[in-house]
Design a protein around this motif. Structure first.
Motif, PDB file in Angstrom:
ATOM      1  N   ASN A   1       0.825  -1.210   0.000  1.00 25.87           N
ATOM      2  CA  ASN A   1       0.000   0.000   0.000  1.00 25.87           C
ATOM      3  C   ASN A   1       0.860   1.261   0.000  1.00 25.87           C
ATOM      4  OD1 ASN A   1      -2.308  -1.581   0.071  1.00 25.87           O
ATOM      5  ND2 ASN A   1      -2.472  -1.521   2.291  1.00 25.87           N
ATOM      6  N   ALA A   2       1.939   1.243   0.778  1.00 26.58           N
ATOM      7  CA  ALA A   2       2.826   2.409   0.799  1.00 26.58           C
ATOM      8  C   ALA A   2       3.450   2.638  -0.571  1.00 26.58           C
ATOM      9  CB  ALA A   2       3.906   2.222   1.864  1.00 26.58           C
ATOM     10  N   ALA A   3       3.839   1.550  -1.252  1.00 25.59           N
ATOM     11  CA  ALA A   3       4.436   1.696  -2.583  1.00 25.59           C
ATOM     12  C   ALA A   3       3.420   2.227  -3.592  1.00 25.59           C
ATOM     13  CB  ALA A   3       4.989   0.344  -3.050  1.00 25.59           C
ATOM     14  N   LEU A   4       2.183   1.719  -3.542  1.00 21.82           N
ATOM     15  CA  LEU A   4       1.159   2.179  -4.479  1.00 21.82           C
ATOM     16  C   LEU A   4       0.818   3.654  -4.255  1.00 21.82           C
ATOM     17  CD1 LEU A   4      -1.281  -0.887  -4.547  1.00 21.82           C
ATOM     18  CD2 LEU A   4       0.255  -0.129  -6.363  1.00 21.82           C
ATOM     19  N   ILE A   5       0.653   4.040  -2.991  1.00 23.27           N
ATOM     20  CA  ILE A   5       0.326   5.437  -2.700  1.00 23.27           C
ATOM     21  C   ILE A   5       1.489   6.354  -3.068  1.00 23.27           C
ATOM     22  CG2 ILE A   5      -0.272   7.050  -0.876  1.00 23.27           C
ATOM     23  CD1 ILE A   5      -2.535   5.209  -1.739  1.00 23.27           C
ATOM     24  N   SER A   6       2.712   5.925  -2.783  1.00 22.19           N
ATOM     25  CA  SER A   6       3.880   6.733  -3.152  1.00 22.19           C
ATOM     26  C   SER A   6       3.983   6.887  -4.666  1.00 22.19           C
ATOM     27  CB  SER A   6       5.161   6.095  -2.601  1.00 22.19           C
ATOM     28  OG  SER A   6       5.111   5.994  -1.201  1.00 22.19           O
ATOM     29  N   LEU A   7       3.694   5.802  -5.389  1.00 20.87           N
ATOM     30  CA  LEU A   7       3.713   5.876  -6.851  1.00 20.87           C
ATOM     31  C   LEU A   7       2.649   6.841  -7.363  1.00 20.87           C
ATOM     32  CD1 LEU A   7       4.789   4.829  -9.566  1.00 20.87           C
ATOM     33  CD2 LEU A   7       3.115   2.971  -9.415  1.00 20.87           C
ATOM     34  N   GLY A   8       1.457   6.801  -6.758  1.00 24.78           N
ATOM     35  CA  GLY A   8       0.396   7.724  -7.162  1.00 24.78           C
ATOM     36  C   GLY A   8       0.768   9.182  -6.939  1.00 24.78           C
ATOM     37  N   TRP A   9       1.326   9.488  -5.771  1.00 23.91           N
ATOM     38  CA  TRP A   9       1.754  10.857  -5.492  1.00 23.91           C
ATOM     39  C   TRP A   9       2.885  11.293  -6.428  1.00 23.91           C
ATOM     40  CZ3 TRP A   9      -0.400  14.612  -2.751  1.00 23.91           C
ATOM     41  CH2 TRP A   9      -1.346  14.290  -1.760  1.00 23.91           C
ATOM     42  N   THR A  10       3.799  10.372  -6.720  1.00 20.34           N
ATOM     43  CA  THR A  10       4.912  10.708  -7.610  1.00 20.34           C
ATOM     44  C   THR A  10       4.427  11.035  -9.012  1.00 20.34           C
ATOM     45  OG1 THR A  10       6.363   9.257  -6.323  1.00 20.34           O
ATOM     46  CG2 THR A  10       7.105   9.896  -8.519  1.00 20.34           C
ATOM     47  N   LEU A  11       3.528  10.201  -9.548  1.00 17.56           N
ATOM     48  CA  LEU A  11       2.999  10.458 -10.887  1.00 17.56           C
ATOM     49  C   LEU A  11       2.198  11.758 -10.928  1.00 17.56           C
ATOM     50  CD1 LEU A  11       1.859   6.852 -11.910  1.00 17.56           C
ATOM     51  CD2 LEU A  11       3.908   8.082 -12.646  1.00 17.56           C
ATOM     52  N   ALA A  12       1.417  12.021  -9.866  1.00 20.45           N
ATOM     53  CA  ALA A  12       0.649  13.267  -9.821  1.00 20.45           C
ATOM     54  C   ALA A  12       1.573  14.480  -9.753  1.00 20.45           C
ATOM     55  CB  ALA A  12      -0.295  13.250  -8.618  1.00 20.45           C
TER      56      ALA A  12
END
Length: 464
Positions: free
Chosen positions: A127-138
């Motif tokens: 979950n931390a990796a998915l959320i971090s990836l989402g914030w990074t792409l945004a």
């Protein structure tokens, strides 16, 4: 949407810097998000929505500290322009809602499947990796495509420095759609809604009394009978399940939806870094959880494996289906019939048993253990059973009615325990012999305290 950064009155030459206003606004939002996260999220970080709520609070902290730095240094001397912060923050926050909704929905639907059969630590990292990836792409999107240059607007006797910021269209559509759908659903049943809400409150109060009167596993007989009579009180007209669940959702979230809808209808512009907050995320979480609960309730009943939520789904399920006691499900689990290691038959039996315990005022506590008896060779251990959101501890041996069972049924553990107990009693027999007690009394002591206990546990294990 334009954010006013600086104003200059030509007649008087006075300057007005609005950095402090944006700082106060973000401080208020940070306080609201932190409060909502503390009250609603319950630190279940193995779910996407909870991890996303934590990330929004952390992002608010970063943005607030950045605005505080600009205000402390001064907008003119700051190395990072105020417009750059506001424009990129609005674009970054605005890009999150759709991916978060899709990830959360998939997370809830696949929670009990074999694909998500992993430890809590692995879920935290995922979950931390998915959320971090989402914030990074945004963030990459905002830095690449957003125009963060301030513009000067000239008005009569007034010069205004503005910055273009984005609002969140997905949140606006979500709020208006859910609010309109709830109103349309409740209008045909409007005269009966107050009765249903009152009945749901009564059921909730009775359930709370059951929990407060319960002991470690069972509640007292008199209290249980009184509670069950109160619960089984007939109610003339019950709502359909989908209406009942919609009522449970609206009872808690209709004030938030109403205020947000009024702001949108009156075109009160709110940037995305304000609308994307923990309160909206928890509202979306409840909405999606209600949908998943509705689709799974036919198989799992009112007590599914979904995490706790502010909406009392099980209470409103009983409002629609009643609270009559269900018979204990009786079935035999045959591991040889399990295909592809899914163990779905076993999981369904456990869920049925948990639902039966809840419906019959029985509380499963942390003392509940799982013992898997398997004579196969090199067969992988099944994934841990869950009761609610807690995993049941798997054990190799278990004491049941005075008899020690192990996962191979070879009776080694029971024999070892019986040997220890016999040795402790033989100690007293040796002490009596050291006092020169006659053989007849020694034989009577042996028969009453050693032999009877030993043969009794071998033939008829004592109940506890």
């Amino acid at each position: 949407m334009l954010a006013v950064l600086h104003e200059v009155v030509a007649a008087t030459g006075s300057h007005t810097d609005n950095t402090d206003k944006y700082l106060v606004l973000m401080l208020l939002k940070l306080g609201l998000d932190a409060t909502a996260f503390y009250l609603c999220s319950r630190k279940l970080y193995r779910y996407i929505f909870t991890m996303c709520s934590l990330s929004i609070v952390l992002a608010d902290v970063v943005l607030t500290c950045s605005l505080a730095g600009v205000w402390f240094v001064g907008a003119d001397r700051s190395p990072v322009p105020l417009c750059f912060l506001l424009a990129n923050a609005a674009a970054t926050y605005g890009a999150l809602p759709l991916p978060v909704i899709l990830l959360g929905l998939v997370d809830y639907y696949l929670h009990n499947s074999y694909l998500c059969n992993h430890s809590n630590s692995w879920k935290y990292l995922k979950n931390a990796a998915l959320i971090s990836l989402g914030w990074t792409l945004a963030l990459v999107y905002s830095l690449t495509y957003v125009n963060a240059e301030a513009k000067e607007l000239n008005r009569p006797q007034l010069k205004v420095l503005v910055c273009e910021v984005d609002d969140s269209m997905p949140i606006a559509l979500f709020v208006l759609t859910v609010f309109a759908a709830f109103i349309c659903l409740m209008l045909p049943f409007l005269p009966r809604v107050p009765q249903w809400v009152k009945e749901a409150d009564r059921l909730s109060e009775v359930r709370e009394k059951q929990k407060s009167h319960s002991s470690d596993l069972f509640i007292s007989t008199d209290s249980k009978e009184q509670m069950e009579k109160c619960l089984e009180r007939t109610y003339s007209e019950r709502p359909p399940l989908w209406i009942s669940l919609a009522l449970g959702f609206g009872t808690f979230w209709i004030p938030y939806l109403m205020i947000s809808s009024v702001c949108l209808l009156f075109d009160l512009g709110v940037p995305a870094y304000i609308t994307v907050n923990v309160l909206w995320l928890e509202c979306t979480n409840s909405f999606l959880m209600g949908i998943v609960f509705w689709t799974k309730s036919n198989k799992e009943g009112p007590y599914s494996q979904l995490p706790e939520n502010v909406c009392l789904w099980n209470v409103y399920w009983h409002l629609s289906n009643g609270t009559r006691d269900e018979r204990l499900p009786i079935a035999v689990f045959k591991p040889s019939k399990i295909q592809d290691n899914t163990e779905e038959e076993y999981r369904c039996l456990v869920r049925d048993f948990v639902a039966w315990c809840h419906n019959n005022s029985l509380q499963l506590t942390s003392k509940t253990k799982e013992l898997v008896i398997d004579f196969g060779r090199d067969r992988p251990r099944p994934r841990p059973v869950q009761i609610g959101t807690e995993e049941v501890e798997g054990v190799q041996t278990y004491k049941y009615l005075g008899l020690w069972l192990d996962n191979r049924l070879d009776w080694t553990s029971n024999t070892r325990q019986l040997y220890k107990k016999t040795q402790s009693r033989m100690y007293f027999l040796r002490r009596l012999r050291s006092f020169n007690i006659c053989r007849k009394l020694l034989w009577m002591f042996y028969q009453s305290q050693v032999q009877d206990k030993q043969t009794g546990e071998l033939i008829h294990p004592p109940s506890q």
